[in-house]
Design a protein around this motif. Sequence first.
Motif, PDB file in Angstrom:
ATOM      1  N   LYS A  47       0.775  -1.148  -0.063  1.00 16.07           N
ATOM      2  CA  LYS A  47      -0.078  -0.062   0.167  1.00 16.07           C
ATOM      3  C   LYS A  47       0.990   1.237  -0.032  1.00 16.07           C
ATOM      4  CE  LYS A  47      -3.334  -2.529   2.714  1.00 16.07           C
ATOM      5  NZ  LYS A  47      -3.960  -2.453   4.038  1.00 16.07           N
ATOM      6  N   ALA A 105       1.123   5.094  -1.458  1.00  9.63           N
ATOM      7  CA  ALA A 105       0.335   6.391  -1.946  1.00  9.63           C
ATOM      8  C   ALA A 105       1.571   7.120  -2.801  1.00  9.63           C
ATOM      9  CB  ALA A 105      -0.481   7.127  -0.926  1.00  9.63           C
ATOM     10  N   TYR A 127       4.789   5.372   1.384  1.00  7.94           N
ATOM     11  CA  TYR A 127       4.832   6.402   0.242  1.00  7.94           C
ATOM     12  C   TYR A 127       5.784   6.085  -0.860  1.00  7.94           C
ATOM     13  CZ  TYR A 127       2.626   9.485   3.640  1.00  7.94           C
ATOM     14  OH  TYR A 127       1.673  10.263   4.498  1.00  7.94           O
ATOM     15  N   GLU A 178       1.660   1.066   5.473  1.00  8.16           N
ATOM     16  CA  GLU A 178       1.345   1.938   4.448  1.00  8.16           C
ATOM     17  C   GLU A 178       2.185   2.720   4.250  1.00  8.16           C
ATOM     18  OE1 GLU A 178      -2.638   3.582   5.525  1.00  8.16           O
ATOM     19  OE2 GLU A 178      -3.681   1.525   5.682  1.00  8.16           O
TER      20      GLU A 178
END
Length: 288
Positions: free
Chosen positions: A2, A4, A202, A200
């Motif tokens: 995950k 982003a 980046y 999670e």
Amino acid sequence: MKLAEIPREKKISKADFIEKYYRPQKPVVIEELIEDWPAYKKWDLDYIKEIAGEKEVPLYDDRPISSKYKFNEPHLKMKMADYIDLLRSKPTKYRIFLYHLMKEVPALQKDFFYPKIGLNFIKQLPMLFFGGENSTVFMHYDIDFANIFHFHFHGKKECILFAPSQTRFLYKVPHALISRQDINFNSPDYNKFPALKMAEGYITELKHGEALYMPEGYWHQMTYLTPGFSMSLRAAPRTLTNLSKAVYNLAFMRYFDNYMRKLRGQKWIDYKNEQAIVKTHKKNKIKV
């Protein structure tokens, strides 16, 4: 995983940077922060070869940490000109880090300025980091918990980041600043490392002249998509908590780890890697 995309700003004011990214401790890529630097136009591999080609530089590859080498002991040394020729000739895992090229070549110091972005940068000579195509700096966070501006030159570089809050999922090695080195964060083995499913983070791709802000304590893995190099400027941690962590790391943790390596050798390293799995699974109530 995950991951982003890291937010991007073409330009940003000091006030907006502080409000949107520094205070909430969120990463950002600023695309046009250093266009007034001489380095923006001058710095590429040809220029470095011309100005520093005769300097002997320490090289590191991606071999796992072992008791064979002391902490930060280089795996190879060669002249900068020969290293740049190697970078241009073929993919290589050899990288340069923790080397004061700016101290060795003072002319480079005239090519950059400290950005007026609202941070009190530590006014020490920054280091340059070089890597060949597909070479990777393993997932880690910095020992001093600094707020970091990371500037890339020549080519492209992939950056994967995780906030400190994600540490519980990243298989952190005890008494160290790294996750397990056998984790491929681009294609993780969830059977062996199931906690990674919950992490999670980046991701971004840096190009020449772009600046990545990494808040204090952020995990980061860097992969050179093409041969290139980068420079980091640092600002002290904001909070007393993170400052105390930095002092602990610098004053005790690294010396304790070096002592245990000397005392127990490879058994100490193997034990830490095993504990990274045991502790992560216990913390996340994972039964395997």
